[in-house]
Enzyme design. Structure first.
Site, PDB file in Angstrom:
ATOM      1  N   ALA A 315       0.833  -1.204   0.000  1.00 29.46           N
ATOM      2  CA  ALA A 315       0.000   0.000   0.000  1.00 29.46           C
ATOM      3  C   ALA A 315       0.868   1.255   0.000  1.00 29.46           C
ATOM      4  CB  ALA A 315      -0.921  -0.004   1.208  1.00 29.46           C
ATOM      5  N   PRO A 316       0.448   2.305  -0.717  1.00 32.88           N
ATOM      6  CA  PRO A 316       1.198   3.565  -0.701  1.00 32.88           C
ATOM      7  C   PRO A 316       1.270   4.148   0.706  1.00 32.88           C
ATOM      8  CG  PRO A 316      -0.463   3.549  -2.454  1.00 32.88           C
ATOM      9  CD  PRO A 316      -0.737   2.364  -1.586  1.00 32.88           C
ATOM     10  N   LYS A 319       5.677   2.860   5.450  1.00 32.44           N
ATOM     11  CA  LYS A 319       5.508   1.499   5.945  1.00 32.44           C
ATOM     12  C   LYS A 319       5.343   1.510   7.462  1.00 32.44           C
ATOM     13  CE  LYS A 319       8.000  -0.895   2.242  1.00 32.44           C
ATOM     14  NZ  LYS A 319       9.144  -1.785   1.913  1.00 32.44           N
ATOM     15  N   GLY A 320       4.422   0.682   7.942  1.00 38.17           N
ATOM     16  CA  GLY A 320       4.163   0.625   9.367  1.00 38.17           C
ATOM     17  C   GLY A 320       5.210  -0.170  10.118  1.00 38.17           C
ATOM     18  N   ASP A 371     -13.877   1.032  10.571  1.00 38.76           N
ATOM     19  CA  ASP A 371     -14.257  -0.328  10.944  1.00 38.76           C
ATOM     20  C   ASP A 371     -13.337  -1.315  10.226  1.00 38.76           C
ATOM     21  OD1 ASP A 371     -15.658  -2.343  12.141  1.00 38.76           O
ATOM     22  OD2 ASP A 371     -17.441  -2.174  10.876  1.00 38.76           O
TER      23      ASP A 371
END
Length: 575
Positions: A315-316, A319-320, A371
């Site tokens: 994902a753009p 980074k986590g 959610d």
């Protein structure tokens, strides 16, 4: 050959679902009493209770089946026949679609989310698509102005089931009529037809009248939130008639409505006309059928994958440190997997991350927390995974991967609505967009805090921007209750040298937070700093946070508005 045991199993599962949905309706039916009594803490408790009902009843049925079968294992043919018998019970069943999801849940609990094939469970529905396109019984009443709009509105409001007096009904009718005339011509209103749902939609401290305004060439939402005043009188807070406004009211970052819906599929069909941008999954979630919403989310995912040739990509965004996030370029959702090992600066466990996501599921999300749907043993064809993502998965989550050759199984992941990361949005924003984004960000923080949620990591990268421009929090690994945090002022330095030291001159405990520090990591950009100081400088003062904590400890439940405050009748000038 079908045996009595197979029939008994199928009937036991359906009876278990009947019991679950009966309790679901029972809790939902209490919403009017809780609203009329202004028992807002009971509202919050009922919301959590209703969410837990589904899993609780699945567990009860699983234990029944283990007792019935003496915990024997069954072959594929036996399981296929059970599903066939169950399918035969559904054509005349009023809640067939959720009954299928319940069957799936029981199967997954029994077989540890393994061997999820269409012959054994309902990957897709066994019933005709949108079976309740023609609604079997009226869900709404029709009203027409017939030259007297105010008179019609009085009939509509007097027809509501609420037993409390109105604060000033003629005033509110005047407000509504004026709002309608500001959005529609007299000619349009003269021939309009209003359809008003028989049931009110309850959420937070409001009861929503949900209706449709039918014109010759278009259908518009007709939404009226009903609130209490301090004396127990009722008043209408605003009138919403655009599909964009309705979409926000029924948004994915809000708590589920409590609306009495014995025929949920019929309710979803009725709502679809005024919420055309909502998927079937989102509509079921909005009315509290979140487990079936999860089923529909998975079906929407399967349909998208089947109809496209896109590859999954990272994902753009930044980074986590806790989550690996990936997506499909044109799909409106992302997939989040908890990493096997976290970055050193993250002092949190995998168990704690799971608890944080469950907390969000059960808590009032006040329109500011996305959610999520939780899946186990999620299968993806390997050729659909980009080389970069596959390498990342193998490096970051090897313990959660199972290689099947042409496919991989991800043992646990979350699916969540895709948004534009706020940090990326800010980089590309013009001045007005930047100002709006900072206003929204600050409002999100304040509304979460008022609902007893402290985000923990408040960096812009942990928030997203929706298609309606709302800022929503979506990184939950450091989330906690406001009442667990110790908000402190930074003590003055003892000596001039203290401010130059690499270590603080004051002690810091694990739950200590110093709001003055927010300015340093949120306001490095001068334009951002300017807008922040203009609109949300109170966030940099510990006293502000302690004041919110005191209100929470005093039992105060804040109002939550699914629209801007300037749209409230009490805030705008009705001309």
């Amino acid at each position: 050959m079908v045996t009595k045991l197979e029939q008994l199993i199928a009937q036991t599962i359906l009876q278990g679902f009947d019991a679950q949905y009966g309790r679901f309706l029972e809790v939902t039916a209490g919403a009017q009493h809780r609203f009329e009594q202004a028992d807002w803490h009971a509202v919050q408790q009922a919301m959590k209770k209703r969410i837990h009902l589904y899993d609780s009843h699945v567990g009860l049925v699983v234990e029944q089946l283990k007792h019935i079968t003496d915990q024997r294992c069954f072959d594929v043919n036996f399981l296929t026949r059970v599903k066939e018998i169950y399918t035969g019970l559904l054509p005349d069943y009023p809640r067939f679609e959720i009954a299928e999801s319940f069957f799936n849940s029981v199967y997954c609990r029994l077989f540890k989310h393994r061997d999820l094939t269409p012959d054994k469970l309902f990957v897709f529905s066994s019933q005709p698509e949108r079976r309740f396109r023609e609604i079997p019984r009226p869900l709404a009443r029709d009203f027409a102005p017939k030259g007297d709009l105010s008179g019609m509105l009085q009939v509509v409001l007097n027809d509501l089931p609420l037993r409390l007096p109105w604060e000033n009904l003629p005033r509110d009718i005047g407000y509504i009529a004026t709002a309608l005339r500001q959005n529609f011509t007299d000619e349009q209103l003269a021939t309009a037809r209003f359809q008003v749902a028989n049931e009110l939609f309850y959420r937070n401290k409001a009861a929503w009248l949900v209706g449709k305004l039918r014109l010759a060439d278009e259908v518009y939402p007709f939404l009226l939130p009903i609130h209490h005043n301090e004396s127990g009188g009722l008043f209408i807070d605003t009138c919403l008639t655009s599909k964009a406004e309705a979409s926000i009211v029924f948004g994915f970052a809000r708590s589920y409505f409590m609306v009495y819906a014995p025929l949920p599929a019929a309710m979803v069909e009725w709502l679809r006309e005024i919420l055309p941008g909502k998927s079937t999954a989102e509509l079921y979630m909005a009315i509290g059928c979140q487990k079936h919403g999860k089923t529909e989310s998975y079906r929407e995912y399967l349909t998208f994958v089947h109809q496209s040739s896109e590859q999954f990509i990272i994902a753009p965004g930044v980074k986590g440190m806790v989550m690996l996030v990936f997506t499909l370029p044109s799909f409106d959702r992302v997939f989040k997997v908890i990493k096997d090992q976290f970055a050193p600066q993250k002092e949190v466990s995998q168990t704690r991350v799971l608890e944080c996501y469950q907390l969000v599921k059960e808590h009032d999300r006040v329109g500011r927390m996305a959610d999520t749907q939780e899946y186990e043993n999620f299968v993806i064809d390997k050729h659909r995974i980009s080389a970069e993502l596959l390498t990342e998965l193998q490096r970051e989550v090897p313990e959660k991967l199972e290689d099947l050759g042409d496919q991989i199984i991800i043992k646990h992941l979350y699916m969540e609505r895709r948004m534009t990361p706020l940090n990326l949005y800010i980089e590309q924003a013009n001045d007005q967009q930047l100002k709006d984004a900072i206003e929204e960000y600050g409002n999100a923080i304040k509304q979460l805090a008022a609902a007893n949620i402290f985000p923990g990591d408040m960096l812009f990268k942990n928030f997203g921007v929706t298609r309606h421009g709302r800022v929503v929090f979506y990184d939950y690994d450091e989330i906690c209750y406001m009442t667990e945090v110790n908000f402190r002022d930074i003590p003055p330095p003892r000596y001039p040298e203290d401010e130059m030291a690499s270590e603080p001159w004051y002690s810091v405990s694990p739950n200590d937070v110093f709001p003055e520090e927010f300015r340093h990591f949120l306001c490095t950009d001068l334009k951002v700093r300017h807008f922040f100081e203009e609109m949300h400088s109170d966030l940099f003062h510990a006293s502000y946070w302690r004041g919110l904590q005191q209100r929470i400890k005093d039992g105060h439940v804040e109002d939550v508005f699914a629209y801007r405050r300037k749209q409230r009748f009490s805030q705008r000038v009705i001309s």
